[in-house]
Design an enzyme around this catalytic site. Sequence first.
Site, PDB file in Angstrom:
ATOM      1  N   ARG A 161      -5.748  -1.576   9.132  1.00 15.33           N
ATOM      2  CA  ARG A 161      -5.629  -3.326   8.843  1.00 15.33           C
ATOM      3  C   ARG A 161      -5.757  -3.811  10.322  1.00 15.33           C
ATOM      4  O   ARG A 161      -6.935  -3.450  10.724  1.00 15.33           O
ATOM      5  CB  ARG A 161      -4.307  -3.837   8.270  1.00 15.33           C
ATOM      6  CG  ARG A 161      -4.473  -5.080   7.301  1.00 15.33           C
ATOM      7  CD  ARG A 161      -3.246  -5.424   6.913  1.00 15.33           C
ATOM      8  NE  ARG A 161      -2.983  -4.646   5.444  1.00 15.33           N
ATOM      9  CZ  ARG A 161      -3.261  -4.892   4.424  1.00 15.33           C
ATOM     10  NH1 ARG A 161      -3.959  -6.039   3.959  1.00 15.33           N
ATOM     11  NH2 ARG A 161      -2.916  -4.320   3.411  1.00 15.33           N
ATOM     12  N   ASP A 172      -0.224   2.271   8.631  1.00 17.79           N
ATOM     13  CA  ASP A 172      -0.757   1.478   9.946  1.00 17.79           C
ATOM     14  C   ASP A 172       0.126   1.697  11.016  1.00 17.79           C
ATOM     15  O   ASP A 172      -0.295   1.353  12.111  1.00 17.79           O
ATOM     16  CB  ASP A 172      -0.803   0.184   9.491  1.00 17.79           C
ATOM     17  CG  ASP A 172      -1.691  -0.031   8.193  1.00 17.79           C
ATOM     18  OD1 ASP A 172      -2.654   0.597   7.753  1.00 17.79           O
ATOM     19  OD2 ASP A 172      -1.724  -1.108   7.332  1.00 17.79           O
ATOM     20  N   GLU A 201     -15.608   9.808  22.535  1.00 17.69           N
ATOM     21  CA  GLU A 201     -16.122   9.126  23.670  1.00 17.69           C
ATOM     22  C   GLU A 201     -15.568   7.622  23.592  1.00 17.69           C
ATOM     23  O   GLU A 201     -15.490   7.239  24.580  1.00 17.69           O
ATOM     24  CB  GLU A 201     -17.567   8.982  23.702  1.00 17.69           C
ATOM     25  CG  GLU A 201     -17.895  10.545  24.081  1.00 17.69           C
ATOM     26  CD  GLU A 201     -18.018  11.838  23.054  1.00 17.69           C
ATOM     27  OE1 GLU A 201     -17.750  11.495  22.059  1.00 17.69           O
ATOM     28  OE2 GLU A 201     -17.727  12.955  23.608  1.00 17.69           O
ATOM     29  N   ARG A 230      13.230  10.304  -3.136  1.00 18.29           N
ATOM     30  CA  ARG A 230      14.009  11.441  -3.228  1.00 18.29           C
ATOM     31  C   ARG A 230      15.248  11.343  -2.374  1.00 18.29           C
ATOM     32  O   ARG A 230      16.666  11.740  -2.931  1.00 18.29           O
ATOM     33  CB  ARG A 230      13.336  12.746  -3.100  1.00 18.29           C
ATOM     34  CG  ARG A 230      14.263  13.970  -2.944  1.00 18.29           C
ATOM     35  CD  ARG A 230      13.262  15.163  -2.419  1.00 18.29           C
ATOM     36  NE  ARG A 230      13.950  16.300  -2.493  1.00 18.29           N
ATOM     37  CZ  ARG A 230      14.634  17.055  -1.380  1.00 18.29           C
ATOM     38  NH1 ARG A 230      14.575  16.278  -0.366  1.00 18.29           N
ATOM     39  NH2 ARG A 230      15.233  18.131  -1.508  1.00 18.29           N
ATOM     40  N   GLY A 253       0.768  -1.034  -0.014  1.00 12.77           N
ATOM     41  CA  GLY A 253      -0.019  -0.139   0.011  1.00 12.77           C
ATOM     42  C   GLY A 253       0.925   1.323   0.044  1.00 12.77           C
ATOM     43  O   GLY A 253       1.957   1.244   0.830  1.00 12.77           O
ATOM     44  N   ARG A 268       1.194  -4.994  -5.097  1.00 18.51           N
ATOM     45  CA  ARG A 268       1.361  -6.177  -4.190  1.00 18.51           C
ATOM     46  C   ARG A 268       1.615  -7.478  -5.325  1.00 18.51           C
ATOM     47  O   ARG A 268       0.657  -7.974  -5.826  1.00 18.51           O
ATOM     48  CB  ARG A 268       0.005  -6.375  -3.283  1.00 18.51           C
ATOM     49  CG  ARG A 268      -0.212  -5.108  -2.512  1.00 18.51           C
ATOM     50  CD  ARG A 268      -1.557  -5.825  -1.741  1.00 18.51           C
ATOM     51  NE  ARG A 268      -2.193  -4.472  -1.199  1.00 18.51           N
ATOM     52  CZ  ARG A 268      -1.893  -3.718  -0.022  1.00 18.51           C
ATOM     53  NH1 ARG A 268      -0.847  -3.929   0.610  1.00 18.51           N
ATOM     54  NH2 ARG A 268      -2.708  -2.703   0.094  1.00 18.51           N
ATOM     55  N   ARG A 281      -5.026   7.493   2.665  1.00 20.02           N
ATOM     56  CA  ARG A 281      -3.616   7.090   2.347  1.00 20.02           C
ATOM     57  C   ARG A 281      -3.182   8.224   1.269  1.00 20.02           C
ATOM     58  O   ARG A 281      -1.887   8.209   0.800  1.00 20.02           O
ATOM     59  CB  ARG A 281      -3.955   5.967   1.467  1.00 20.02           C
ATOM     60  CG  ARG A 281      -3.790   4.563   2.261  1.00 20.02           C
ATOM     61  CD  ARG A 281      -3.001   3.479   1.773  1.00 20.02           C
ATOM     62  NE  ARG A 281      -3.088   2.950   0.280  1.00 20.02           N
ATOM     63  CZ  ARG A 281      -3.452   2.115   0.071  1.00 20.02           C
ATOM     64  NH1 ARG A 281      -3.939   1.144   1.046  1.00 20.02           N
ATOM     65  NH2 ARG A 281      -3.532   1.500  -1.255  1.00 20.02           N
ATOM     66  N   ASP A 294       2.412  -0.299  12.060  1.00 20.39           N
ATOM     67  CA  ASP A 294       2.306  -1.756  12.746  1.00 20.39           C
ATOM     68  C   ASP A 294       3.501  -2.661  12.520  1.00 20.39           C
ATOM     69  O   ASP A 294       3.693  -3.728  12.418  1.00 20.39           O
ATOM     70  CB  ASP A 294       1.399  -2.477  11.889  1.00 20.39           C
ATOM     71  CG  ASP A 294       1.388  -2.771  10.623  1.00 20.39           C
ATOM     72  OD1 ASP A 294       2.323  -2.111   9.742  1.00 20.39           O
ATOM     73  OD2 ASP A 294       0.417  -3.443   9.964  1.00 20.39           O
ATOM     74  N   SER A 315       6.439  -6.152   2.433  1.00 19.86           N
ATOM     75  CA  SER A 315       7.562  -5.967   1.453  1.00 19.86           C
ATOM     76  C   SER A 315       8.631  -6.558   1.989  1.00 19.86           C
ATOM     77  O   SER A 315       9.492  -6.896   1.205  1.00 19.86           O
ATOM     78  CB  SER A 315       7.118  -4.517   1.161  1.00 19.86           C
ATOM     79  OG  SER A 315       6.092  -3.913   0.744  1.00 19.86           O
ATOM     80  N   ARG A 333     -26.203  13.595  17.574  1.00 15.54           N
ATOM     81  CA  ARG A 333     -26.299  12.350  17.108  1.00 15.54           C
ATOM     82  C   ARG A 333     -25.052  11.358  17.600  1.00 15.54           C
ATOM     83  O   ARG A 333     -24.258  12.054  18.165  1.00 15.54           O
ATOM     84  CB  ARG A 333     -26.107  12.275  15.592  1.00 15.54           C
ATOM     85  CG  ARG A 333     -27.434  12.597  14.843  1.00 15.54           C
ATOM     86  CD  ARG A 333     -27.307  12.642  13.283  1.00 15.54           C
ATOM     87  NE  ARG A 333     -28.466  12.597  12.633  1.00 15.54           N
ATOM     88  CZ  ARG A 333     -28.542  13.158  11.428  1.00 15.54           C
ATOM     89  NH1 ARG A 333     -27.456  13.711  11.022  1.00 15.54           N
ATOM     90  NH2 ARG A 333     -29.852  13.089  10.931  1.00 15.54           N
ATOM     91  N   GLY A 377       5.920  -1.871   3.885  1.00 12.64           N
ATOM     92  CA  GLY A 377       5.447  -2.427   4.869  1.00 12.64           C
ATOM     93  C   GLY A 377       5.830  -3.938   5.323  1.00 12.64           C
ATOM     94  O   GLY A 377       7.029  -4.455   4.498  1.00 12.64           O
ATOM     95  N   ASP A 378       5.426  -4.442   6.063  1.00 10.39           N
ATOM     96  CA  ASP A 378       6.065  -5.834   6.600  1.00 10.39           C
ATOM     97  C   ASP A 378       6.072  -7.027   5.687  1.00 10.39           C
ATOM     98  O   ASP A 378       6.678  -7.602   5.364  1.00 10.39           O
ATOM     99  CB  ASP A 378       5.402  -6.313   8.067  1.00 10.39           C
ATOM    100  CG  ASP A 378       3.889  -6.785   7.934  1.00 10.39           C
ATOM    101  OD1 ASP A 378       3.239  -6.141   7.177  1.00 10.39           O
ATOM    102  OD2 ASP A 378       3.962  -7.818   8.372  1.00 10.39           O
ATOM    103  N   THR A 412       4.266   2.776   5.775  1.00  9.52           N
ATOM    104  CA  THR A 412       2.892   2.285   5.963  1.00  9.52           C
ATOM    105  C   THR A 412       2.165   3.087   6.623  1.00  9.52           C
ATOM    106  O   THR A 412       2.659   3.726   7.858  1.00  9.52           O
ATOM    107  CB  THR A 412       2.657   0.851   6.533  1.00  9.52           C
ATOM    108  OG1 THR A 412       1.582   0.577   7.135  1.00  9.52           O
ATOM    109  CG2 THR A 412       3.618   0.691   7.530  1.00  9.52           C
TER     110      THR A 412
HETATM  111  O1  F6P Z   1      -1.828  -0.865   4.759  1.00 15.57           O
HETATM  112  C1  F6P Z   1      -2.304   0.032   4.384  1.00 15.57           C
HETATM  113  C2  F6P Z   1      -3.796  -0.176   4.178  1.00 15.57           C
HETATM  114  O2  F6P Z   1      -4.034   1.083   3.945  1.00 15.57           O
HETATM  115  C3  F6P Z   1      -4.462  -0.695   5.263  1.00 15.57           C
HETATM  116  O3  F6P Z   1      -4.643   0.241   6.373  1.00 15.57           O
HETATM  117  C4  F6P Z   1      -5.817  -1.309   4.528  1.00 15.57           C
HETATM  118  O4  F6P Z   1      -6.199  -2.150   5.285  1.00 15.57           O
HETATM  119  C5  F6P Z   1      -5.118  -1.771   3.311  1.00 15.57           C
HETATM  120  O5  F6P Z   1      -3.787  -1.051   3.120  1.00 15.57           O
HETATM  121  C6  F6P Z   1      -6.111  -1.315   2.142  1.00 15.57           C
HETATM  122  O6  F6P Z   1      -5.339  -2.099   1.055  1.00 15.57           O
HETATM  123  P1  F6P Z   1      -5.982  -1.787  -0.348  1.00 15.57           P
HETATM  124  O7  F6P Z   1      -5.693  -0.268  -0.832  1.00 15.57           O
HETATM  125  O8  F6P Z   1      -5.364  -2.963  -1.293  1.00 15.57           O
HETATM  126  O9  F6P Z   1      -7.441  -2.140  -0.394  1.00 15.57           O
END
Ligand code: F6P
Length: 327
Positions: A176, A132, A192, A25, A15, A76, A260, A134, A109, A167, A106-107, A130
């Site tokens: 993810r 995320d 909240e 760069r 992603g 990917r 993103r 993570d 890759s 509301r 990310g992981d 990434t």
């Molecule tokens: O890993 C980045 C991310 O944006 C996640 O937060 C999300 O779950 C996923 O990629 C979405 O992937 P795609 O763009 O392939 O739908």
Amino acid sequence: MKNQITKIGVLTSGGDCPGMNAAIRAVVRTGLYNKLEVYGIRRGYQGLIEDDIVKMESRSVANIIQLGGTILKTARSKDFKTPEGRKIAYDNLVKRGINGLVVIGGDGSFRGAVDFSKEYDIPCIGIAGTIDKDITGTDFTIGFDTAVNTAVSAIDKVRDTMDAHDRIFIIEVMGRDAGYIALHSGIATGAENILIPERKTGIDSIVNSLLEKERRKKLVNLIVVAEGFELGGASKIQELLKDKLPKAEIRICILGHIQRGGSPTCIDRLIASRMGFHAVECLMDGRHNVFVGIQNNRMNYIPLEDAVKSKGKVSEEWMRIVKILAS
Ligand code: F6P
């Protein structure tokens, strides 16, 4: 060890995230400064297999530090998961004499880079990119700060209309199976309730907190839910709450891929520049097959093999702060 590396390739994979261009760069310009030839590999590992490789000059990365997305594009790649795919990728690197690879992603890759570096003698350096956040071993991943800021500004807008109508609003953010975007954006917008995969929260406890607030005439309630929350995302939580609170006016908003995109924040540009610079230094210094992280404001070099998804840890301090401040 210095100067064994003469030609390097750089690719973005998985992603995309804001700040990838700043990292590209930094890699290109640090490489050129050190008299390396630098090649941009388009569409990640897939482009490497399909020989979609271009020579990069200093001007190739002019005026991109502020751009979201990735000028090299990303993918990917399923083919790179196969030994046959990796063999073709290797041949394409050898053909050009590329003897070092920088992988921004990310992981997933990084796992590709581990497989590749076990089979072939081309050193790989990872840069944690990434939204995320993570990945264990780094306080920052490129793109996280921008994604959180995007979420915050969107949630602030929703709050205006939510407040006008008294509301309950459930906002779903990405991540993810990690809850960092939800946690950070939720705290920053005074949510909240914050629902994240790292913490169990039963639907009854959310219902009870809404009822308790209702008794105090607090009718506006913001719930930020991570897409990986165990009970489900915004639609599912809405459905579960509707069952228990049929009279409540509950709306949902799924922020999705806007998180993103966009111009990277200053923080993301800085860490991308720093990581990109050090990734090339790693290649030249013989510190191979690591990913470049930052911890406590110092560079941290972790073997790619040890790059694991951070799981299950969210500071108790933050959770207490959320509880007390959201009353
Ligand atoms: O890993 C980045 C991310 O944006 C996640 O937060 C999300 O779950 C996923 O990629 C979405 O992937 P795609 O763009 O392939 O739908």
